[in-house]
Design a protein around this motif. Structure first.
Motif, PDB file in Angstrom:
ATOM      1  N   MET A   1      35.717  45.846  56.321  1.00 33.69           N
ATOM      2  CA  MET A   1      34.945  45.284  55.210  1.00 33.69           C
ATOM      3  C   MET A   1      35.243  43.791  55.087  1.00 33.69           C
ATOM      4  SD  MET A   1      34.933  46.490  51.225  1.00 33.69           S
ATOM      5  CE  MET A   1      33.968  45.623  49.988  1.00 33.69           C
ATOM      6  N   GLU A   2      34.185  42.999  55.046  1.00 29.72           N
ATOM      7  CA  GLU A   2      34.351  41.559  54.916  1.00 29.72           C
ATOM      8  C   GLU A   2      34.319  41.147  53.449  1.00 29.72           C
ATOM      9  OE1 GLU A   2      31.214  39.868  57.140  1.00 29.72           O
ATOM     10  OE2 GLU A   2      31.962  40.529  59.090  1.00 29.72           O
ATOM     11  N   ALA A   3      34.789  39.931  53.189  1.00 27.65           N
ATOM     12  CA  ALA A   3      34.713  39.394  51.826  1.00 27.65           C
ATOM     13  C   ALA A   3      33.247  39.267  51.418  1.00 27.65           C
ATOM     14  CB  ALA A   3      35.399  38.039  51.772  1.00 27.65           C
ATOM     15  N   ARG A   4      32.990  39.491  50.126  1.00 22.05           N
ATOM     16  CA  ARG A   4      31.614  39.455  49.642  1.00 22.05           C
ATOM     17  C   ARG A   4      31.530  38.724  48.310  1.00 22.05           C
ATOM     18  NH1 ARG A   4      27.666  44.502  47.872  1.00 22.05           N
ATOM     19  NH2 ARG A   4      25.728  43.282  47.796  1.00 22.05           N
ATOM     20  N   ILE A   5      30.581  37.802  48.227  1.00 25.22           N
ATOM     21  CA  ILE A   5      30.346  37.064  46.979  1.00 25.22           C
ATOM     22  C   ILE A   5      29.336  37.829  46.131  1.00 25.22           C
ATOM     23  CG2 ILE A   5      29.530  34.901  45.976  1.00 25.22           C
ATOM     24  CD1 ILE A   5      30.379  33.501  48.540  1.00 25.22           C
ATOM     25  N   LEU A   6      29.646  37.987  44.860  1.00 24.63           N
ATOM     26  CA  LEU A   6      28.750  38.628  43.897  1.00 24.63           C
ATOM     27  C   LEU A   6      28.339  37.600  42.849  1.00 24.63           C
ATOM     28  CD1 LEU A   6      30.717  41.972  43.364  1.00 24.63           C
ATOM     29  CD2 LEU A   6      28.799  41.561  44.905  1.00 24.63           C
ATOM     30  N   LEU A   7      27.076  37.640  42.459  1.00 26.60           N
ATOM     31  CA  LEU A   7      26.530  36.659  41.518  1.00 26.60           C
ATOM     32  C   LEU A   7      25.800  37.381  40.399  1.00 26.60           C
ATOM     33  CD1 LEU A   7      26.007  33.608  40.945  1.00 26.60           C
ATOM     34  CD2 LEU A   7      23.909  33.835  42.324  1.00 26.60           C
ATOM     35  N   GLN A   8      25.897  36.864  39.210  1.00 29.62           N
ATOM     36  CA  GLN A   8      25.189  37.420  38.057  1.00 29.62           C
ATOM     37  C   GLN A   8      23.715  37.647  38.406  1.00 29.62           C
ATOM     38  OE1 GLN A   8      26.151  35.515  34.286  1.00 29.62           O
ATOM     39  NE2 GLN A   8      24.027  35.706  33.608  1.00 29.62           N
ATOM     40  N   SER A   9      23.204  38.843  38.099  1.00 29.33           N
ATOM     41  CA  SER A   9      21.874  39.225  38.596  1.00 29.33           C
ATOM     42  C   SER A   9      20.753  38.347  38.067  1.00 29.33           C
ATOM     43  CB  SER A   9      21.595  40.688  38.247  1.00 29.33           C
ATOM     44  OG  SER A   9      21.561  40.873  36.846  1.00 29.33           O
ATOM     45  N   CYS A  26      34.245  36.908  44.093  1.00 30.49           N
ATOM     46  CA  CYS A  26      34.351  37.195  45.529  1.00 30.49           C
ATOM     47  C   CYS A  26      35.385  38.290  45.737  1.00 30.49           C
ATOM     48  CB  CYS A  26      34.744  35.941  46.312  1.00 30.49           C
ATOM     49  SG  CYS A  26      34.815  36.188  48.108  1.00 30.49           S
ATOM     50  N   LYS A  27      34.918  39.411  46.285  1.00 31.75           N
ATOM     51  CA  LYS A  27      35.819  40.515  46.604  1.00 31.75           C
ATOM     52  C   LYS A  27      36.358  40.319  48.019  1.00 31.75           C
ATOM     53  CE  LYS A  27      33.877  44.007  43.530  1.00 31.75           C
ATOM     54  NZ  LYS A  27      33.354  45.388  43.420  1.00 31.75           N
ATOM     55  N   ILE A  28      37.677  40.208  48.117  1.00 32.13           N
ATOM     56  CA  ILE A  28      38.343  39.978  49.397  1.00 32.13           C
ATOM     57  C   ILE A  28      39.200  41.192  49.717  1.00 32.13           C
ATOM     58  CG2 ILE A  28      39.844  38.441  50.708  1.00 32.13           C
ATOM     59  CD1 ILE A  28      39.225  36.263  48.627  1.00 32.13           C
ATOM     60  N   PRO A  29      38.955  41.875  50.822  1.00 30.15           N
ATOM     61  CA  PRO A  29      39.721  43.072  51.164  1.00 30.15           C
ATOM     62  C   PRO A  29      41.226  42.801  51.187  1.00 30.15           C
ATOM     63  CG  PRO A  29      37.845  42.833  52.634  1.00 30.15           C
ATOM     64  CD  PRO A  29      37.919  41.577  51.827  1.00 30.15           C
ATOM     65  N   GLY A  30      41.977  43.635  50.496  1.00 26.16           N
ATOM     66  CA  GLY A  30      43.426  43.526  50.492  1.00 26.16           C
ATOM     67  C   GLY A  30      43.985  42.435  49.599  1.00 26.16           C
ATOM     68  N   LYS A  31      43.113  41.725  48.879  1.00 24.31           N
ATOM     69  CA  LYS A  31      43.557  40.640  48.005  1.00 24.31           C
ATOM     70  C   LYS A  31      42.875  40.767  46.650  1.00 24.31           C
ATOM     71  CE  LYS A  31      44.356  37.260  51.731  1.00 24.31           C
ATOM     72  NZ  LYS A  31      44.031  35.890  52.215  1.00 24.31           N
ATOM     73  N   PRO A  32      43.420  40.109  45.627  1.00 28.77           N
ATOM     74  CA  PRO A  32      42.768  40.136  44.312  1.00 28.77           C
ATOM     75  C   PRO A  32      41.388  39.488  44.357  1.00 28.77           C
ATOM     76  CG  PRO A  32      45.033  39.343  44.135  1.00 28.77           C
ATOM     77  CD  PRO A  32      44.701  39.382  45.595  1.00 28.77           C
ATOM     78  N   THR A  33      40.471  40.004  43.551  1.00 29.17           N
ATOM     79  CA  THR A  33      39.137  39.426  43.448  1.00 29.17           C
ATOM     80  C   THR A  33      39.219  38.019  42.855  1.00 29.17           C
ATOM     81  OG1 THR A  33      38.119  41.605  43.162  1.00 29.17           O
ATOM     82  CG2 THR A  33      36.850  39.709  42.410  1.00 29.17           C
ATOM     83  N   SER A  54      33.031  26.211  39.402  1.00 27.90           N
ATOM     84  CA  SER A  54      34.470  26.141  39.190  1.00 27.90           C
ATOM     85  C   SER A  54      35.147  25.963  40.545  1.00 27.90           C
ATOM     86  CB  SER A  54      34.966  27.404  38.483  1.00 27.90           C
ATOM     87  OG  SER A  54      34.560  28.564  39.195  1.00 27.90           O
ATOM     88  N   GLU A  55      36.415  25.620  40.525  1.00 25.67           N
ATOM     89  CA  GLU A  55      37.086  25.163  41.753  1.00 25.67           C
ATOM     90  C   GLU A  55      37.203  26.245  42.816  1.00 25.67           C
ATOM     91  OE1 GLU A  55      41.669  25.877  40.164  1.00 25.67           O
ATOM     92  OE2 GLU A  55      40.861  23.845  40.383  1.00 25.67           O
ATOM     93  N   GLU A  56      37.063  27.507  42.450  1.00 25.78           N
ATOM     94  CA  GLU A  56      37.217  28.597  43.428  1.00 25.78           C
ATOM     95  C   GLU A  56      36.027  28.706  44.379  1.00 25.78           C
ATOM     96  OE1 GLU A  56      37.036  29.018  40.203  1.00 25.78           O
ATOM     97  OE2 GLU A  56      39.007  29.606  39.436  1.00 25.78           O
ATOM     98  N   LEU A  69      26.118  29.697  48.162  1.00 28.00           N
ATOM     99  CA  LEU A  69      27.486  29.528  47.677  1.00 28.00           C
ATOM    100  C   LEU A  69      28.496  29.905  48.744  1.00 28.00           C
ATOM    101  CD1 LEU A  69      27.088  31.348  44.225  1.00 28.00           C
ATOM    102  CD2 LEU A  69      26.934  28.881  44.647  1.00 28.00           C
ATOM    103  N   SER A  70      29.655  29.283  48.661  1.00 24.28           N
ATOM    104  CA  SER A  70      30.764  29.674  49.539  1.00 24.28           C
ATOM    105  C   SER A  70      32.020  29.883  48.713  1.00 24.28           C
ATOM    106  CB  SER A  70      31.021  28.629  50.622  1.00 24.28           C
ATOM    107  OG  SER A  70      31.625  27.470  50.076  1.00 24.28           O
ATOM    108  N   CYS A  71      32.898  30.727  49.251  1.00 23.26           N
ATOM    109  CA  CYS A  71      34.222  30.937  48.665  1.00 23.26           C
ATOM    110  C   CYS A  71      35.249  30.628  49.750  1.00 23.26           C
ATOM    111  CB  CYS A  71      34.381  32.373  48.170  1.00 23.26           C
ATOM    112  SG  CYS A  71      36.020  32.743  47.504  1.00 23.26           S
ATOM    113  N   PRO A  72      35.856  29.446  49.722  1.00 20.76           N
ATOM    114  CA  PRO A  72      36.779  29.051  50.790  1.00 20.76           C
ATOM    115  C   PRO A  72      37.926  30.040  51.000  1.00 20.76           C
ATOM    116  CG  PRO A  72      36.189  27.144  49.471  1.00 20.76           C
ATOM    117  CD  PRO A  72      35.623  28.343  48.762  1.00 20.76           C
ATOM    118  N   SER A  73      38.489  30.572  49.922  1.00 25.40           N
ATOM    119  CA  SER A  73      39.630  31.488  50.082  1.00 25.40           C
ATOM    120  C   SER A  73      39.207  32.799  50.730  1.00 25.40           C
ATOM    121  CB  SER A  73      40.279  31.766  48.727  1.00 25.40           C
ATOM    122  OG  SER A  73      39.361  32.364  47.836  1.00 25.40           O
ATOM    123  N   GLY A  74      37.933  33.177  50.575  1.00 24.17           N
ATOM    124  CA  GLY A  74      37.433  34.386  51.210  1.00 24.17           C
ATOM    125  C   GLY A  74      36.783  34.134  52.551  1.00 24.17           C
TER     126      GLY A  74
END
Length: 392
Positions: A1-9, A26-33, A54-56, A69-74
């Motif tokens: 499972m890869e990291a996935r970004i979720l956005l308000q509908s 952003c849901k990251i497998p094995g790490k906190p959202t 925001s900075e994330e 959008l991108s999530c660098p940590s994910g």
């Protein structure tokens, strides 16, 4: 499972307001959202929102109808596309299936209110009601002509309809359980149906007759798809009955998505099982990407991409969420899938990001259909949504 970004509908609604806030995660497998937010700082002279994050997260691109959008940590990015328009008045309740005609002018859809309707793809205006099934209609599909519709219902009947006058000249009877999916062979002289009774049947539309029980699986068949197999795949020896020689089903492979966790391939003319692939849960839908590549979606959210010449290991297993995969279809160089949590996304081999079609708020998206650069979805919330995809 890869990291996935979720956005308000309803992010696009919030961005119409100055300083409108939208949540993103952003849901990251094995790490906190990872949680964050987006804010609209106004609209520029072209009508495009000015969005900060925001900075994330990072905002890579914004247009009137989409945001990337991108999530660098994910280490992931996603492009979110809003509906071009929505049709709220086609049915009164949840819409369970839809299809678009070959010319792109008409749509057909079914609902839990028991109705099946033909409508205009430009404005959602109802054109005609198709009445004749006894209980719910589970599936509907246009013939290649765009003026004839095939349907299957819980009354175990398969019907052929005229879009011009709503008449039903052909009804196929023989299944002992509700029809769960249908497929059209070539131009439509023959059709295939699969049922809760565990069988798949081949029908002759001109003769209004069942040509063969192509498969008897002993478990409900939730989905089916007909494709042309690669020459390297042995589809078995054709049956010799004269009626079968006439149907023109040579070199056709029938895919069956089964409730007992199996994806099965059957030679349509030989009626010979060609392969079985064991999945992790019940298969709900399947389709061909090419003469050798297929893709199928399961109840546990897994999407399997397979090479029918070598089924020992999937080419890839996609897993966006644990919600059931309800619909899957090829598009350009990839596929589009919808799930029970409201997500609908496009995967393409040459893109380093996924494309998410937004709008439903956790309501299942039951079916997806496409015509040229337009994608249509139907949902439990009773809406048909139309998206314009110009840059795939």
């Amino acid at each position: 499972m890869e990291a996935r970004i979720l956005l308000q509908s309803d992010w696009y609604t919030a961005f119409r307001e100055n300083e409108g806030d939208v949540w993103v995660s952003c849901k990251i497998p094995g790490k906190p959202t990872v949680y964050g937010s987006l804010k609209c700082q106004g609209v520029n002279h072209d009508g495009v929102p000015e969005v900060t994050s925001s900075e994330e997260f990072e905002v890579l691109e914004v247009s009137k109808k989409s945001i990337h959008l991108s999530c660098p940590s994910g280490r992931t990015s996603s492009k979110f596309i809003m509906p071009f328009t929505s049709f709220p008045r086609i049915h009164d309740k949840s819409i369970t299936c839809l299809d678009i005609s070959s010319g792109g002018g008409l749509g057909v859809s079914t609902s839990t209110d028991g109705s099946m309707r033909i409508w205009n793809c430009q404005n959602g205006e109802n054109r005609r009601e198709l009445t004749g099934h006894v209980y719910d209609v589970n599936c509907c599909r246009f013939f290649p002509s765009g003026m004839v519709v095939l349907s299957g219902g819980m009354d175990a009947q398969v019907k052929v309809w005229s879009c011009e006058d709503g008449s039903c000249p052909v009804t196929f009877k023989g299944h002992k359980g509700g029809i769960l999916d249908i497929a059209i062979v070539d131009r439509g002289r023959n059709v295939v149906s699969c049922s809760r009774d565990g069988t798949a049947r081949l029908w002759d539309c001109g003769k209004s007759a069942c040509l063969a029980m192509v498969a008897d699986c002993g478990a409900p068949i939730n989905g089916c798809s007909v494709g042309v197999a690669d020459n390297s795949i042995n589809l078995g020896t054709p049956q010799e009955a004269p009626s079968d020689r006439e149907v023109g089903t040579q070199d056709k492979l029938l895919l069956l998505a089964r409730e007992d966790k199996k994806l099965q391939g059957v030679g349509l003319q030989s009626r010979t099982p060609i392969f079985e692939f064991q999945g992790s849960d019940a298969f709900n839908c399947c389709t061909f990407l090419s003469s050798v590549y297929i893709v199928a979606g399961a109840q546990d959210g897994n999407i399997y991409q397979l090479d029918v010449r070598c089924l020992s290991t999937p080419i890839q297993v996609f897993h966006k969420s644990g919600a059931p995969v309800h619909s899957i279809m090829p598009i350009r160089e990839g596929f589009i899938a919808s799930q029970g949590d409201g997500s609908c996304f496009i995967v393409q081999q040459d893109l380093d990001h996924s494309i998410e079609l937004t709008g439903p708020d956790a309501d299942p998206v039951y079916k997806v259909a496409a015509w040229e650069k337009c994608i249509f979805t139907c949902c439990r919330d009773g809406l048909v949504r139309k998206y314009q995809i110009n840059d795939l």
